[in-house]
Scaffold this motif. Structure first.
Motif, PDB file in Angstrom:
ATOM      1  N   MET A  50      52.466  12.352  31.726  1.00  0.00           N
ATOM      2  CA  MET A  50      51.305  11.648  31.223  1.00  0.00           C
ATOM      3  C   MET A  50      51.494  10.165  31.527  1.00  0.00           C
ATOM      4  SD  MET A  50      49.818  11.551  27.312  1.00  0.00           S
ATOM      5  CE  MET A  50      49.621  13.304  27.200  1.00  0.00           C
ATOM      6  N   GLY A  51      50.480   9.557  32.087  1.00  0.00           N
ATOM      7  CA  GLY A  51      50.561   8.147  32.441  1.00  0.00           C
ATOM      8  C   GLY A  51      50.352   7.247  31.234  1.00  0.00           C
ATOM      9  N   ARG A  52      50.379   5.974  31.522  1.00  0.00           N
ATOM     10  CA  ARG A  52      50.205   5.006  30.429  1.00  0.00           C
ATOM     11  C   ARG A  52      48.859   5.149  29.732  1.00  0.00           C
ATOM     12  NH1 ARG A  52      52.424  -0.962  31.149  1.00  0.00           N
ATOM     13  NH2 ARG A  52      54.574  -0.441  30.773  1.00  0.00           N
ATOM     14  N   PHE A  53      47.795   5.399  30.527  1.00  0.00           N
ATOM     15  CA  PHE A  53      46.476   5.535  29.919  1.00  0.00           C
ATOM     16  C   PHE A  53      46.424   6.763  29.020  1.00  0.00           C
ATOM     17  CE2 PHE A  53      42.046   7.012  29.950  1.00  0.00           C
ATOM     18  CZ  PHE A  53      41.468   5.916  29.328  1.00  0.00           C
ATOM     19  N   GLY A  54      47.052   7.853  29.432  1.00  0.00           N
ATOM     20  CA  GLY A  54      47.093   9.059  28.603  1.00  0.00           C
ATOM     21  C   GLY A  54      47.872   8.837  27.315  1.00  0.00           C
ATOM     22  N   ASP A  55      48.995   8.149  27.420  1.00  0.00           N
ATOM     23  CA  ASP A  55      49.781   7.819  26.230  1.00  0.00           C
ATOM     24  C   ASP A  55      48.986   6.932  25.286  1.00  0.00           C
ATOM     25  OD1 ASP A  55      51.954   9.218  27.225  1.00  0.00           O
ATOM     26  OD2 ASP A  55      52.872   7.436  28.129  1.00  0.00           O
ATOM     27  N   PHE A  56      48.340   5.917  25.846  1.00  0.00           N
ATOM     28  CA  PHE A  56      47.530   4.999  25.061  1.00  0.00           C
ATOM     29  C   PHE A  56      46.420   5.754  24.331  1.00  0.00           C
ATOM     30  CE2 PHE A  56      43.819   2.246  24.673  1.00  0.00           C
ATOM     31  CZ  PHE A  56      44.351   1.182  23.982  1.00  0.00           C
ATOM     32  N   THR A  57      45.722   6.632  25.050  1.00  0.00           N
ATOM     33  CA  THR A  57      44.614   7.381  24.465  1.00  0.00           C
ATOM     34  C   THR A  57      45.092   8.330  23.381  1.00  0.00           C
ATOM     35  OG1 THR A  57      43.477   7.243  26.588  1.00  0.00           O
ATOM     36  CG2 THR A  57      42.659   8.860  25.019  1.00  0.00           C
ATOM     37  N   ALA A  58      46.188   9.018  23.618  1.00  0.00           N
ATOM     38  CA  ALA A  58      46.709   9.963  22.628  1.00  0.00           C
ATOM     39  C   ALA A  58      47.133   9.246  21.348  1.00  0.00           C
ATOM     40  CB  ALA A  58      47.883  10.740  23.218  1.00  0.00           C
ATOM     41  N   ILE A  59      47.815   8.120  21.479  1.00  0.00           N
ATOM     42  CA  ILE A  59      48.246   7.370  20.292  1.00  0.00           C
ATOM     43  C   ILE A  59      47.042   6.791  19.567  1.00  0.00           C
ATOM     44  CG2 ILE A  59      49.518   5.328  19.519  1.00  0.00           C
ATOM     45  CD1 ILE A  59      51.524   5.917  21.800  1.00  0.00           C
ATOM     46  N   TRP A  60      46.071   6.286  20.318  1.00  0.00           N
ATOM     47  CA  TRP A  60      44.888   5.686  19.714  1.00  0.00           C
ATOM     48  C   TRP A  60      44.087   6.712  18.923  1.00  0.00           C
ATOM     49  CZ3 TRP A  60      40.217   3.323  22.807  1.00  0.00           C
ATOM     50  CH2 TRP A  60      39.387   2.653  21.924  1.00  0.00           C
ATOM     51  N   PHE A  61      43.790   7.847  19.543  1.00  0.00           N
ATOM     52  CA  PHE A  61      43.009   8.858  18.845  1.00  0.00           C
ATOM     53  C   PHE A  61      43.797   9.529  17.727  1.00  0.00           C
ATOM     54  CE2 PHE A  61      40.243   8.862  22.700  1.00  0.00           C
ATOM     55  CZ  PHE A  61      39.118   8.400  22.055  1.00  0.00           C
ATOM     56  N   GLY A  62      45.102   9.659  17.902  1.00  0.00           N
ATOM     57  CA  GLY A  62      45.926  10.203  16.816  1.00  0.00           C
ATOM     58  C   GLY A  62      45.903   9.307  15.589  1.00  0.00           C
ATOM     59  N   THR A  63      46.015   8.014  15.818  1.00  0.00           N
ATOM     60  CA  THR A  63      45.943   7.059  14.714  1.00  0.00           C
ATOM     61  C   THR A  63      44.567   7.067  14.066  1.00  0.00           C
ATOM     62  OG1 THR A  63      47.540   5.656  15.852  1.00  0.00           O
ATOM     63  CG2 THR A  63      46.306   4.648  14.075  1.00  0.00           C
ATOM     64  N   LEU A  64      43.538   7.130  14.886  1.00  0.00           N
ATOM     65  CA  LEU A  64      42.169   7.182  14.383  1.00  0.00           C
ATOM     66  C   LEU A  64      41.969   8.395  13.482  1.00  0.00           C
ATOM     67  CD1 LEU A  64      39.187   6.092  14.583  1.00  0.00           C
ATOM     68  CD2 LEU A  64      38.920   7.705  16.454  1.00  0.00           C
ATOM     69  N   ALA A  65      42.423   9.550  13.925  1.00  0.00           N
ATOM     70  CA  ALA A  65      42.247  10.778  13.138  1.00  0.00           C
ATOM     71  C   ALA A  65      43.044  10.736  11.837  1.00  0.00           C
ATOM     72  CB  ALA A  65      42.658  11.988  13.975  1.00  0.00           C
ATOM     73  N   VAL A  66      44.284  10.295  11.916  1.00  0.00           N
ATOM     74  CA  VAL A  66      45.128  10.266  10.712  1.00  0.00           C
ATOM     75  C   VAL A  66      44.570   9.286   9.682  1.00  0.00           C
ATOM     76  CG1 VAL A  66      47.399   9.583   9.839  1.00  0.00           C
ATOM     77  CG2 VAL A  66      47.227  11.049  11.840  1.00  0.00           C
ATOM     78  N   LEU A  67      44.208   8.097  10.114  1.00  0.00           N
ATOM     79  CA  LEU A  67      43.671   7.121   9.161  1.00  0.00           C
ATOM     80  C   LEU A  67      42.337   7.577   8.585  1.00  0.00           C
ATOM     81  CD1 LEU A  67      44.422   3.681  10.839  1.00  0.00           C
ATOM     82  CD2 LEU A  67      45.423   4.598   8.757  1.00  0.00           C
ATOM     83  N   ASN A  68      41.463   8.086   9.448  1.00  0.00           N
ATOM     84  CA  ASN A  68      40.114   8.428   9.026  1.00  0.00           C
ATOM     85  C   ASN A  68      40.065   9.670   8.135  1.00  0.00           C
ATOM     86  OD1 ASN A  68      37.681   7.199   9.225  1.00  0.00           O
ATOM     87  ND2 ASN A  68      36.999   8.322  11.020  1.00  0.00           N
ATOM     88  N   PHE A  69      40.910  10.656   8.415  1.00  0.00           N
ATOM     89  CA  PHE A  69      40.799  11.929   7.708  1.00  0.00           C
ATOM     90  C   PHE A  69      41.920  12.201   6.717  1.00  0.00           C
ATOM     91  CE2 PHE A  69      38.539  12.670  11.782  1.00  0.00           C
ATOM     92  CZ  PHE A  69      37.273  12.764  11.235  1.00  0.00           C
ATOM     93  N   ALA A  70      42.961  11.390   6.703  1.00  0.00           N
ATOM     94  CA  ALA A  70      44.059  11.621   5.766  1.00  0.00           C
ATOM     95  C   ALA A  70      44.324  10.415   4.871  1.00  0.00           C
ATOM     96  CB  ALA A  70      45.329  12.003   6.528  1.00  0.00           C
TER      97      ALA A  70
END
Length: 65
Positions: free
Chosen positions: A1-21
């Motif tokens: 996974m490239g840098r953009f994939g890592d960036f996107t995965a961390i960004w959306f993971g943080t978004l989901a955890v903060l928003n739903f938990a």
């Protein structure tokens, strides 16, 4: 996974955890639009620092190579 994939995965993971938990558990009285905006900004900042400043890649985070 490239840098953009890592960036996107961390960004959306943080978004989901903060928003739903985190925000529902804290009972934050902000409203869905403000909570989503704060989650998106926090996730963007965290992902940017981890991926571009600290050179963290997702396989390093989850422990696989």
């Amino acid at each position: 996974m490239g840098r953009f994939g890592d960036f996107t995965a961390i960004w959306f993971g943080t978004l989901a955890v903060l928003n739903f938990a985190v925000f529902p558990a804290l009972g934050a009285p902000f409203g869905i639009y403000i909570e989503t905006g704060v989650s998106a900004l926090a996730g963007f900042a965290l992902a940017a620092v981890l991926v571009f400043h600290r050179d963290v890649s997702l396989p390093t985070v989850v422990g696989s190579e």
